[in-house]
Design a protein around this motif. Structure first.
Motif, PDB file in Angstrom:
ATOM      1  N   SER A 141      25.415   4.085  90.019  1.00  0.00           N
ATOM      2  CA  SER A 141      25.713   5.477  90.239  1.00  0.00           C
ATOM      3  C   SER A 141      25.082   6.238  89.035  1.00  0.00           C
ATOM      4  O   SER A 141      24.603   7.421  89.285  1.00  0.00           O
ATOM      5  CB  SER A 141      27.266   5.771  90.091  1.00  0.00           C
ATOM      6  OG  SER A 141      27.845   5.115  88.762  1.00  0.00           O
ATOM      7  N   THR A 142      24.789   5.671  88.057  1.00  0.00           N
ATOM      8  CA  THR A 142      24.104   6.687  86.835  1.00  0.00           C
ATOM      9  C   THR A 142      22.801   6.735  87.315  1.00  0.00           C
ATOM     10  O   THR A 142      21.930   7.524  86.734  1.00  0.00           O
ATOM     11  CB  THR A 142      24.215   5.522  85.666  1.00  0.00           C
ATOM     12  OG1 THR A 142      23.502   4.411  85.802  1.00  0.00           O
ATOM     13  CG2 THR A 142      25.602   5.585  84.975  1.00  0.00           C
ATOM     14  N   TYR A 143      22.085   5.866  88.005  1.00  0.00           N
ATOM     15  CA  TYR A 143      20.653   6.122  88.381  1.00  0.00           C
ATOM     16  C   TYR A 143      20.669   7.392  89.195  1.00  0.00           C
ATOM     17  O   TYR A 143      19.636   8.132  89.162  1.00  0.00           O
ATOM     18  CB  TYR A 143      19.784   4.816  89.064  1.00  0.00           C
ATOM     19  CG  TYR A 143      19.824   3.686  88.249  1.00  0.00           C
ATOM     20  CD1 TYR A 143      18.806   3.546  87.345  1.00  0.00           C
ATOM     21  CD2 TYR A 143      20.981   2.646  88.069  1.00  0.00           C
ATOM     22  CE1 TYR A 143      18.738   2.552  86.582  1.00  0.00           C
ATOM     23  CE2 TYR A 143      21.064   1.547  87.398  1.00  0.00           C
ATOM     24  CZ  TYR A 143      19.828   1.512  86.556  1.00  0.00           C
ATOM     25  OH  TYR A 143      19.713   0.304  85.837  1.00  0.00           O
ATOM     26  N   PHE A 144      21.439   7.501  90.341  1.00  0.00           N
ATOM     27  CA  PHE A 144      21.533   8.323  91.265  1.00  0.00           C
ATOM     28  C   PHE A 144      21.681   9.727  90.785  1.00  0.00           C
ATOM     29  O   PHE A 144      21.672  10.833  91.362  1.00  0.00           O
ATOM     30  CB  PHE A 144      22.120   8.017  92.756  1.00  0.00           C
ATOM     31  CG  PHE A 144      21.784   6.832  93.162  1.00  0.00           C
ATOM     32  CD1 PHE A 144      20.818   6.995  94.320  1.00  0.00           C
ATOM     33  CD2 PHE A 144      22.142   5.717  92.919  1.00  0.00           C
ATOM     34  CE1 PHE A 144      20.078   5.962  94.832  1.00  0.00           C
ATOM     35  CE2 PHE A 144      21.682   4.356  93.746  1.00  0.00           C
ATOM     36  CZ  PHE A 144      20.577   4.642  94.470  1.00  0.00           C
ATOM     37  N   ASN A 145      22.655   9.668  89.845  1.00  0.00           N
ATOM     38  CA  ASN A 145      23.090  11.020  89.083  1.00  0.00           C
ATOM     39  C   ASN A 145      22.232  11.309  88.071  1.00  0.00           C
ATOM     40  O   ASN A 145      22.267  12.682  87.421  1.00  0.00           O
ATOM     41  CB  ASN A 145      24.451  10.788  88.314  1.00  0.00           C
ATOM     42  CG  ASN A 145      25.542  10.554  89.346  1.00  0.00           C
ATOM     43  OD1 ASN A 145      25.517  10.832  90.551  1.00  0.00           O
ATOM     44  ND2 ASN A 145      26.607   9.560  89.009  1.00  0.00           N
ATOM     45  N   GLY A 146      20.957  10.716  87.696  1.00  0.00           N
ATOM     46  CA  GLY A 146      20.011  11.181  86.918  1.00  0.00           C
ATOM     47  C   GLY A 146      20.456  10.974  85.518  1.00  0.00           C
ATOM     48  O   GLY A 146      19.734  11.553  84.542  1.00  0.00           O
ATOM     49  N   LEU A 147      21.198  10.042  85.051  1.00  0.00           N
ATOM     50  CA  LEU A 147      21.851   9.732  83.627  1.00  0.00           C
ATOM     51  C   LEU A 147      20.961   8.630  83.233  1.00  0.00           C
ATOM     52  O   LEU A 147      20.833   8.510  81.820  1.00  0.00           O
ATOM     53  CB  LEU A 147      23.342   9.415  83.451  1.00  0.00           C
ATOM     54  CG  LEU A 147      23.952  10.591  84.330  1.00  0.00           C
ATOM     55  CD1 LEU A 147      25.566  10.082  84.186  1.00  0.00           C
ATOM     56  CD2 LEU A 147      23.877  11.594  83.245  1.00  0.00           C
ATOM     57  N   THR A 148      20.307   7.768  83.912  1.00  0.00           N
ATOM     58  CA  THR A 148      19.813   6.738  83.551  1.00  0.00           C
ATOM     59  C   THR A 148      18.514   6.538  84.213  1.00  0.00           C
ATOM     60  O   THR A 148      18.124   6.646  85.489  1.00  0.00           O
ATOM     61  CB  THR A 148      20.392   5.229  83.885  1.00  0.00           C
ATOM     62  OG1 THR A 148      21.760   5.340  83.279  1.00  0.00           O
ATOM     63  CG2 THR A 148      19.743   4.205  83.180  1.00  0.00           C
ATOM     64  N   ASN A 149      17.302   6.385  83.490  1.00  0.00           N
ATOM     65  CA  ASN A 149      15.999   6.193  84.039  1.00  0.00           C
ATOM     66  C   ASN A 149      15.714   4.517  84.030  1.00  0.00           C
ATOM     67  O   ASN A 149      15.889   3.740  83.041  1.00  0.00           O
ATOM     68  CB  ASN A 149      14.891   6.706  83.143  1.00  0.00           C
ATOM     69  CG  ASN A 149      14.767   8.562  83.442  1.00  0.00           C
ATOM     70  OD1 ASN A 149      15.020   8.741  84.262  1.00  0.00           O
ATOM     71  ND2 ASN A 149      14.687   9.072  82.148  1.00  0.00           N
ATOM     72  N   PRO A 150      15.096   4.029  85.088  1.00  0.00           N
ATOM     73  CA  PRO A 150      14.816   2.641  85.374  1.00  0.00           C
ATOM     74  C   PRO A 150      13.739   2.088  84.548  1.00  0.00           C
ATOM     75  O   PRO A 150      12.708   2.899  84.304  1.00  0.00           O
ATOM     76  CB  PRO A 150      14.558   2.363  86.988  1.00  0.00           C
ATOM     77  CG  PRO A 150      13.996   3.859  87.227  1.00  0.00           C
ATOM     78  CD  PRO A 150      14.990   4.667  86.611  1.00  0.00           C
ATOM     79  N   LYS A 151      13.691   1.062  83.871  1.00  0.00           N
ATOM     80  CA  LYS A 151      12.961   0.501  83.189  1.00  0.00           C
ATOM     81  C   LYS A 151      12.882  -1.110  83.617  1.00  0.00           C
ATOM     82  O   LYS A 151      13.995  -1.918  83.146  1.00  0.00           O
ATOM     83  CB  LYS A 151      13.090   0.611  81.596  1.00  0.00           C
ATOM     84  CG  LYS A 151      11.953  -0.097  80.616  1.00  0.00           C
ATOM     85  CD  LYS A 151      12.483   0.170  79.191  1.00  0.00           C
ATOM     86  CE  LYS A 151      11.310  -0.343  78.222  1.00  0.00           C
ATOM     87  NZ  LYS A 151      11.441  -0.463  76.760  1.00  0.00           N
ATOM     88  N   VAL A 152      11.781  -1.630  83.984  1.00  0.00           N
ATOM     89  CA  VAL A 152      11.767  -2.799  84.647  1.00  0.00           C
ATOM     90  C   VAL A 152      10.764  -3.691  84.178  1.00  0.00           C
ATOM     91  O   VAL A 152       9.729  -3.255  83.627  1.00  0.00           O
ATOM     92  CB  VAL A 152      11.201  -2.791  86.086  1.00  0.00           C
ATOM     93  CG1 VAL A 152      11.289  -4.154  86.783  1.00  0.00           C
ATOM     94  CG2 VAL A 152      11.997  -1.543  86.922  1.00  0.00           C
ATOM     95  N   LEU A 153      11.086  -4.952  83.809  1.00  0.00           N
ATOM     96  CA  LEU A 153      10.441  -5.954  83.102  1.00  0.00           C
ATOM     97  C   LEU A 153      10.288  -7.157  84.402  1.00  0.00           C
ATOM     98  O   LEU A 153      10.912  -7.498  85.189  1.00  0.00           O
ATOM     99  CB  LEU A 153      10.977  -6.844  81.918  1.00  0.00           C
ATOM    100  CG  LEU A 153      10.417  -7.930  81.341  1.00  0.00           C
ATOM    101  CD1 LEU A 153      10.504  -7.865  80.014  1.00  0.00           C
ATOM    102  CD2 LEU A 153      10.561  -9.311  81.935  1.00  0.00           C
TER     103      LEU A 153
END
Length: 357
Positions: A141-153
């Motif tokens: 939910s935090t990704y779609f609310n704009g609170l968290t930006n994804p960071k992928v390894l």
């Protein structure tokens, strides 16, 4: 001179009869009022009888050809003829429909496995209040609310080969803010805490077999869930025909197709959370996850506006196909992990019209 008669035995008489030429038989042909005779030879009669009683072989099959190249050539010709017949029939039906105009009957809907699908009780209704509540409180939910930006390894199995390394590098150009690191023999239980300490939100592990990528582990950090997929039909950019230029650094748009069940809904949200939720439309790039018969097809395109009505598409690559094997609660734990869903082939794949995603 006295002439004496020499007696002839019956066997010699038979031999002489055999050497005689066959006489023509007269066969009466019933005509219209006239009973004229038509002469037919015995040989012709025998030939007709043999042709009538002959047993011909069954219909010809391409598989009976022993030569492999010849068999392949005949099969391709057979397919081409079948395609021509199908096209002619299609054109004929179209002409009939155009001639009838408004009186033409409605088009028949072809029967496919998709529209004959067995109804699943867990099918998601987007307007359901319970679904909306789950979407507002789940791990993504935090990704779609704009609170968290994804960071992928992105990493690989131990000692990866060149094809797997190139696949990971191209995958990093598709997913924004993704970084490729070599495994160096570390266990995943040691890799995960290091990723959490460096604020990574996703861990992707690409496994290989016989120098070909064959598995993918998608682990959401720090609390899971973890999905394991089988990877097939991998095609890198150099192997694709008529591909566009390399992708830019703009955030792509994401399209999710046919993730209808509760399980498919959660898998679709996992894929969507890999990308930032503010796509940059200037880049005109689209990442597509298309689910069909529980196979997830990934494609990466760039669209070009030719005019107000027409749009052109360029595939940028890479392309691959995923098949879900398991969904695990929490981070990756092969021994003590709790699984939400595991593929049981002999039970779940018994009915071809029942799908899980």
């Amino acid at each position: 001179m006295d002439i004496t008669e020499v007696p002839v035995s019956q066997n010699e008489k038979g031999k002489k009869k055999k050497n005689k030429k066959p006489k023509n038989k007269k066969v009466n042909q019933k005509g219209s009022g006239e009973g004229g005779g038509v002469e037919v030879k015995e040989e012709d009669v025998k030939m007709e009888q043999s042709e009538a009683g002959a047993s011909f072989p069954p219909t010809f099959s391409v598989s009976e050809i022993k030569n492999k190249q010849r068999r392949h050539l005949m099969f391709m010709k057979f397919k081409q003829e079948k395609r021509k017949q199908k096209l002619q029939l299609k054109k004929k039906k179209k002409k009939e429909r155009d001639a009838l105009g408004d009186k033409a009957p409605p088009k028949e809907v072809p029967k496919t496995i998709e529209n004959q699908r067995v109804y699943d009780e867990t099918t998601v209704d987007p307007e359901d209040e319970e679904i909306a509540f789950d979407e507002g409180t789940d791990e993504f939910s935090t990704y779609f609310n704009g609170l968290t930006n994804p960071k992928v390894l992105i990493t690989t199995s131990d000692r990866p080969r060149g094809r797997t390394v190139r696949f990971c590098e191209q995958l990093a150009t598709v997913i924004p803010n993704a970084f490729v690191y070599y495994r160096r023999g570390l266990a995943l239980k040691r890799v995960i805490p290091q990723c959490v300490a460096r604020n990574f939100t996703y861990l992707i592990v690409v496994n290989e077999d016989r120098k070909v990528p064959n598995g993918l582990v998608l682990c959401h950090l720090p609390d899971g869930p973890t999905a394991h997929f089988k990877v097939s039909s991998v095609r890198l950019r150099k192997e694709m025909k008529r591909r566009g230029k390399d992708p830019t650094e703009h955030s792509p748009e994401v399209i999710l197709n046919n993730f209808t069940t509760r399980l498919g809904h959660s898998i679709g949200r996992m894929f969507a959370a890999l990308f930032p939720q503010d796509p940059q439309f200037v880049g005109r790039q689209v990442a597509t996850f298309h689910n069909q018969r529980d196979f997830v097809f990934f494609r990466f395109h760039r669209y070009i506006f030719k005019n107000e009505k027409k749009v052109g598409i360029q595939e940028l690559g890479p392309r691959f196909t995923l098949k879900l094997r398991s969904l695990q609660k929490g981070t990756f734990d092969s021994k003590f992990g709790e699984y939400e869903w595991v593929l049981k082939r002999h039970e779940m794949d018994a009915c071809r019209r029942k799908f899980q995603l």
